[in-house]
Design a protein around this motif. Structure first.
Motif, PDB file in Angstrom:
ATOM      1  N   SER A  94      -2.233  12.588   0.698  1.00 40.23           N
ATOM      2  CA  SER A  94      -1.116  11.531   0.027  1.00 40.23           C
ATOM      3  C   SER A  94      -1.971  10.346  -0.751  1.00 40.23           C
ATOM      4  CB  SER A  94      -0.696  10.537   1.356  1.00 40.23           C
ATOM      5  OG  SER A  94      -0.462   9.594   0.605  1.00 40.23           O
ATOM      6  N   ARG A  95      -2.129   9.986  -1.370  1.00 37.59           N
ATOM      7  CA  ARG A  95      -2.595   8.550  -1.756  1.00 37.59           C
ATOM      8  C   ARG A  95      -1.911   7.513  -1.981  1.00 37.59           C
ATOM      9  NH1 ARG A  95      -1.907   9.793  -8.579  1.00 37.59           N
ATOM     10  NH2 ARG A  95       0.373  11.196  -8.074  1.00 37.59           N
ATOM     11  N   ASP A  96      -0.937   7.009  -1.181  1.00 37.58           N
ATOM     12  CA  ASP A  96      -0.775   6.445  -0.477  1.00 37.58           C
ATOM     13  C   ASP A  96      -0.490   5.819   0.425  1.00 37.58           C
ATOM     14  OD1 ASP A  96       0.893   6.964  -3.021  1.00 37.58           O
ATOM     15  OD2 ASP A  96       2.269   8.060  -2.432  1.00 37.58           O
ATOM     16  N   VAL A  97      -0.832   4.787   1.011  1.00 35.85           N
ATOM     17  CA  VAL A  97      -0.463   4.078   2.015  1.00 35.85           C
ATOM     18  C   VAL A  97       0.950   3.371   1.745  1.00 35.85           C
ATOM     19  CG1 VAL A  97      -1.566   1.879   2.748  1.00 35.85           C
ATOM     20  CG2 VAL A  97      -2.929   3.606   1.673  1.00 35.85           C
ATOM     21  N   ILE A  98       1.519   2.311   3.195  1.00 34.56           N
ATOM     22  CA  ILE A  98       2.573   1.626   3.514  1.00 34.56           C
ATOM     23  C   ILE A  98       2.184   0.778   4.499  1.00 34.56           C
ATOM     24  CG2 ILE A  98       4.163   1.499   5.357  1.00 34.56           C
ATOM     25  CD1 ILE A  98       5.019   3.640   3.261  1.00 34.56           C
ATOM     26  N   TYR A  99       2.309  -0.074   3.787  1.00 34.10           N
ATOM     27  CA  TYR A  99       2.138  -2.163   4.175  1.00 34.10           C
ATOM     28  C   TYR A  99       3.277  -1.921   4.743  1.00 34.10           C
ATOM     29  CZ  TYR A  99       2.270  -4.697   0.110  1.00 34.10           C
ATOM     30  OH  TYR A  99       2.788  -5.395  -0.797  1.00 34.10           O
TER      31      TYR A  99
ATOM     32  N   SER B 286       9.844  -6.467   4.885  1.00 38.16           N
ATOM     33  CA  SER B 286       9.419  -5.819   4.083  1.00 38.16           C
ATOM     34  C   SER B 286       8.553  -4.875   4.313  1.00 38.16           C
ATOM     35  CB  SER B 286       8.965  -6.196   2.901  1.00 38.16           C
ATOM     36  OG  SER B 286       7.681  -7.336   3.495  1.00 38.16           O
ATOM     37  N   VAL B 287       8.918  -3.055   4.084  1.00 39.08           N
ATOM     38  CA  VAL B 287       8.092  -2.147   4.033  1.00 39.08           C
ATOM     39  C   VAL B 287       7.440  -1.042   2.024  1.00 39.08           C
ATOM     40  CG1 VAL B 287       7.891   0.355   5.063  1.00 39.08           C
ATOM     41  CG2 VAL B 287       9.029  -1.987   5.956  1.00 39.08           C
TER      42      VAL B 287
END
Length: 328
Positions: free
Chosen positions: A246-251, A294-295
């Protein structure tokens, strides 16, 4: 973005197998020309969807670019969007994260698996300017963003006066309700000017967060948090996350009415826990209290273009609900 909690953009947890990158776009050894200046392009694409089923619930859905002249909070909004683009020319020895702060392009994120506390922003312009010198925001001509379903000319705006040391133009979307599809491929084009060659580059946006739950509750229904008790947040994970591609991050942000926010970042595996130690009066103020939760799914995509030494597109797609934090 520093993982130590300071408000900066030196470390961006968005790309690579380790999910830890650098907020300043990566460039080759020839990024700086012989005159000792560097040109940096930062494009931000933001979309926030208010999931709350309570029309009286108000939220300022996206953290709109400080220089983009944002409007007041949106009541009962379904979606709020923002696109901004800045092409900065500055000294090659200037601190890139300070420069981004001065022109309103900062993004602060802890390392994956950790959290930070964000206080309401203060005015750091005077001290920041003393360390970076002059910043010129370059005219790129007509700038347009395109997807398969959207063609959006961006509006050129004069940058607000900052001690005569930051000058030029930047670009923003014309309203906060523009259609920003995701996932989708985005194309950014310019007609060029006497300061920048014409360019065209692409970047792929991820999907926004879906199926978000906090504990046993759907985020759209509003959630109850208990002070001092960790909050488990779940979402639909990206397909490549389990394989580490994955190139993504969840914050996740929990933001109190007084503006203080707890921000935690996670690998995109479908689950994260906000520590109970951060959900308390010392962080969020007197309890019980109302807050927003918020996600966000965020992705950083480097780009190259003629005349731009360092280039980066930052996608930030989020869903927002309401939360109530109660004392134990």
């Amino acid at each position: 973005m520093r993982p130590n909690g300071a408000l900066s953009t030196s470390c961006l947890v968005l790309a690579g197998a380790a999910l830890i990158g650098c907020s300043a776009p990566v460039a080759g050894d020839d990024a700086t020309d012989a005159s000792g200046v560097v040109t940096q392009g930062v494009v931000r694409v933001e979309r926030a969807i208010n999931l709350s089923r309570d029309d009286a619930w108000a939220t300022s859905a996206v953290d709109v670019d400080d220089a983009a002249l944002p409007g007041p909070p949106v009541e009962g909004a379904g979606s709020v969007t923002n696109v901004s683009a800045k092409f900065m020319r500055l000294s090659s020895v200037a601190d890139a994260e300070v420069a981004e702060r001065v022109v309103g392009s900062t993004f602060d994120l802890p390392s994956a698996g950790s959290c930070m506390v964000l206080s309401p922003a203060g005015d750091e312009t005077a001290t920041s300017l003393s360390s970076i010198g002059t910043i010129e925001l370059l005219d790129a001509g007509d700038v347009t963003m395109k997807t398969d379903s959207t063609a959006m000319p961006l509006a050129a705006r004069a940058f607000p006066d900052v001690g005569a040391l930051v000058f030029g133009v930047f670009y923003t979307s014309r309203d906060a309700t523009s259609d920003l599809p995701a996932p989708a491929r985005y194309v950014f084009e310019s007609s060029g000017s006497g300061l920048l060659d014409r360019f065209s580059f692409e970047a792929d946006a991820p999907a926004g967060p879906e199926e978000v739950r906090v504990g046993d509750a759907d985020l759209a229904d509003g959630v109850e948090l208990e002070a001092g008790v960790g909050a488990t947040v779940q979402w639909r994970a990206e397909e490549d996350a389990e394989a580490g591609r994955s190139r993504d991050v969840i914050y996740i942000d929990v933001t109190s009415a007084r503006g203080t926010a707890v921000r935690c970042a996670f690998k995109d595996t479908g689950r994260g826990v906000i520590p109970g130690s951060l959900l308390d009066p010392s962080t969020l103020g007197p309890l019980p209290a109302s807050a927003t939760l918020s996600v966000h799914r965020t992705r950083q995509v480097p780009f190259s273009a003629s005349g731009i030494d360092l280039g980066e597109v930052r996608f930030d797609l989020s869903v927002i609900g309401r939360a109530r934090i109660a004392a134990r």
